[in-house]
Design a protein around this motif. Structure first.
Motif, PDB file in Angstrom:
ATOM      1  N   LEU A  24       4.629  -7.744  -3.173  1.00 31.25           N
ATOM      2  CA  LEU A  24       4.427  -6.383  -3.665  1.00 31.25           C
ATOM      3  C   LEU A  24       3.807  -5.541  -2.560  1.00 31.25           C
ATOM      4  O   LEU A  24       2.949  -6.021  -1.811  1.00 31.25           O
ATOM      5  N   ASN A  25       4.238  -4.280  -2.474  1.00 28.74           N
ATOM      6  CA  ASN A  25       3.698  -3.349  -1.491  1.00 28.74           C
ATOM      7  C   ASN A  25       3.158  -2.134  -2.240  1.00 28.74           C
ATOM      8  O   ASN A  25       3.926  -1.362  -2.818  1.00 28.74           O
ATOM      9  N   LEU A  26       1.838  -1.972  -2.284  1.00 26.16           N
ATOM     10  CA  LEU A  26       1.208  -0.887  -3.031  1.00 26.16           C
ATOM     11  C   LEU A  26       0.945   0.297  -2.113  1.00 26.16           C
ATOM     12  O   LEU A  26       0.300   0.148  -1.066  1.00 26.16           O
ATOM     13  N   GLY A  27       1.437   1.475  -2.485  1.00 31.03           N
ATOM     14  CA  GLY A  27       1.244   2.668  -1.670  1.00 31.03           C
ATOM     15  C   GLY A  27       0.655   3.809  -2.469  1.00 31.03           C
ATOM     16  O   GLY A  27       0.772   3.862  -3.693  1.00 31.03           O
ATOM     17  N   GLY A  28       0.006   4.745  -1.770  1.00 37.36           N
ATOM     18  CA  GLY A  28      -0.495   5.965  -2.385  1.00 37.36           C
ATOM     19  C   GLY A  28      -1.624   5.780  -3.373  1.00 37.36           C
ATOM     20  O   GLY A  28      -1.880   6.666  -4.190  1.00 37.36           O
ATOM     21  N   MET A  29      -2.345   4.649  -3.311  1.00 39.68           N
ATOM     22  CA  MET A  29      -3.359   4.363  -4.325  1.00 39.68           C
ATOM     23  C   MET A  29      -4.784   4.538  -3.812  1.00 39.68           C
ATOM     24  O   MET A  29      -5.748   4.176  -4.489  1.00 39.68           O
ATOM     25  N   GLY A  30      -4.953   5.065  -2.595  1.00 38.91           N
ATOM     26  CA  GLY A  30      -6.261   5.459  -2.120  1.00 38.91           C
ATOM     27  C   GLY A  30      -7.171   4.306  -1.718  1.00 38.91           C
ATOM     28  O   GLY A  30      -6.757   3.150  -1.594  1.00 38.91           O
ATOM     29  N   CYS A  31      -8.452   4.658  -1.543  1.00 42.34           N
ATOM     30  CA  CYS A  31      -9.432   3.717  -1.004  1.00 42.34           C
ATOM     31  C   CYS A  31      -9.814   2.621  -1.990  1.00 42.34           C
ATOM     32  O   CYS A  31     -10.435   1.626  -1.592  1.00 42.34           O
ATOM     33  N   SER A  32      -9.478   2.782  -3.260  1.00 47.93           N
ATOM     34  CA  SER A  32      -9.827   1.758  -4.250  1.00 47.93           C
ATOM     35  C   SER A  32      -8.725   0.730  -4.432  1.00 47.93           C
ATOM     36  O   SER A  32      -8.829  -0.157  -5.277  1.00 47.93           O
ATOM     37  N   ALA A  33      -7.676   0.813  -3.609  1.00 42.02           N
ATOM     38  CA  ALA A  33      -6.510  -0.063  -3.801  1.00 42.02           C
ATOM     39  C   ALA A  33      -6.788  -1.515  -3.454  1.00 42.02           C
ATOM     40  O   ALA A  33      -6.041  -2.404  -3.865  1.00 42.02           O
TER      41      ALA A  33
END
Length: 476
Positions: free
Chosen positions: A201-210
């Protein structure tokens, strides 16, 4: 599993055997007749009991262990001091790379003041492309920065644990603003030749709490896929995100963000408990993006000159405080001792039904945790959480020193803080750790870990070359 079932019935079998020794032949005959008459019912009951126990064993949540983690230490030639940054900025403006060169010189004073008051030290790191003059904000430069960070951290964690890449069944990578094609996850799959059935999985655009989100996602996958490892990688890209405009709220990010990243190896294999550092106790995620003010408080957008930057809204402090309260209200019942829960409940009832002016009771989380890893998003953020949670200087030391030494490394900052605590030799068996991170959206996420042993720093801890300098005094 079957041995566990046998152990459960062992006391009952022993009691029956002892009783049988004292039974007469007539008693045994009566017992035989009873069993013969109710054989079907007893068989169904026994099978149901064994089946129920088997299903429980098979479906209960598997413990998630943190075997080890590694934080990337950038090479010394990427270090930069505040005076060097200011010289760099002046040259960039003179070369015409900055919007409206020659105008708005007051912005130089603004940037310098932010840097001086930011809590960052003189040895943070920026990527190679931003050391160059003229700047090299190319896709190739951005890829190089992120690839160096990711592979540096992953190489170290695999070397320290001895885990083969072929044993990794789950991969979760998060990077908020840099998401090329092929994805960052695919870069890792290709480099380490991970297996064909990898769950990536590649998580994007979720900021510093990702970073916490990535841990929560990996935990969920580890509950489904048995006897495997999960590799979690958290990073951010600076090369592509340097803002060259004149919007003050967008210039702040230039002053805070620095190069960094972390790789975390998780396991649900029972035998790994013996060598793992921590066990994951809880993850709590709060997302208030349905509210328009939360949604718009940190937004990547064009400025008035068409230059892209991250705009910070004046609602940010209020939104952050509200989202934090929701997270605390959810986490508190899971971790606080009973007396703190009762105090919170009594205050809530009084405020609700007797006097609305009564202040909310803030539980003493120092009774629930020995260590705090607060996202090193900035000096003001750490100050605010220290005040609101009534923490001591020691409680926030790891966060302040991480900000000073490495700057805001986005979602990976909580891991530099945990590495600091380990390097100081403060992590003892049974200690509880609270990692808390806030980010755009708006989100506030928590992860809680329990130390399984007295934890020593792993090889190539990012603090090992400078630990003797810390803690340092931060100028007010």
């Amino acid at each position: 599993m079957y041995s566990s079932v046998k152990l459960c019935f062992l006391p009952l079998m022993a009691a029956i055997a002892m009783k049988a020794c004292r039974l007469s032949s007539q008693d045994l005959h009566i017992f035989y007749l009873y069993v013969e008459k109710n054989f079907t019912s007893l068989t169904i009951f026994s099978i149901s009991l064994i089946l129920g126990w088997t299903l429980y064993i098979m479906n209960r949540p598997k413990p998630v262990y943190l075997v080890d983690f590694s934080c990337y230490l950038p090479p010394s030639h990427l270090r930069i001091s505040v005076p060097k940054i200011m010289r760099h900025v002046r040259v960039i403006r003179e070369q015409g790379m900055w919007a409206k060169t020659g105008e708005h010189d007051y912005l130089m004073d603004f940037v310098e003041k932010i840097l001086e008051r930011s809590g960052l030290g003189q040895e943070t790191h920026i990527p190679e492309g931003l050391h160059c003059l003229p700047l090299e904000q190319t896709m190739a430069g951005s890829r190089k920065e992120t690839t160096d960070v990711i592979l540096g951290a992953v190489d170290n964690v695999l070397r320290n644990t001895g885990v083969s890449p072929s044993d990794i069944g789950i991969l979760v990578v998060n990077s908020s603003t840099f998401n090329p094609t092929p994805s960052l996850a695919t870069i890792i799959v290709n480099k380490y030749k991970l297996r064909d059935n990898i769950k990536s999985l590649n998580l994007g655009g979720m900021g510093c709490s990702a970073g916490v989100i990535a841990i929560d996602v990996a935990k969920s996958l580890l509950q489904v896929h048995r006897n495997t490892y999960a590799l979690v990688v958290s990073t951010e890209n600076i090369t592509q995100n340097l803002y060259l405009g004149n919007n003050k709220s967008m210039l702040v990010t230039n002053c805070l963000f620095r190069v960094g990243g972390a790789a975390i190896l998780l396991s649900n294999i029972s035998k790994d408990r013996k060598r793992a550092k921590y066990k994951l106790a809880h993850t709590v995620r709060v997302h208030t993006g349905s509210d328009d003010r939360s949604y718009g408080c940190a937004t990547q957008e064009d400025d008035e000159d068409g230059l892209v930057g991250v705009s910070l809204s004046k609602d940010l402090p209020m939104v952050a405080a509200r989202t934090l309260k929701i997270n605390i209200a959810t986490l508190g019942p899971l971790v606080l001792p009973m007396r703190e829960k009762l105090r919170f409940f009594v205050t809530f009832v009084k405020k609700k039904f007797i006097n609305p002016k009564i202040k909310h009771y803030m539980p003493d989380f120092k009774l629930a945790f020995e260590h705090f890893c607060i996202h090193a998003g900035g000096r003001a953020l750490i100050d605010e959480l220290e005040k609101n949670l009534n923490l001591s200087t020691l409680n926030v030391e790891a966060s302040r020193m991480t900000l000073h030494r490495f700057g805001n490394t986005s979602s990976s900052s909580i891991w530099y803080e945990l590495a600091y605590t380990e390097a100081k030799g403060r992590m003892k068996k049974g200690d509880r750790i609270w990692q808390i991170a806030l980010g755009s959206g708006f989100k506030c996420n928590s992860s809680v870990w329990v130390a399984l042993r007295n934890v020593k720093p792993s090889a190539n801890n990012p603090w090992e070359d400078c630990l003797h300098k810390y803690p340092v005094e931060i100028d007010v």
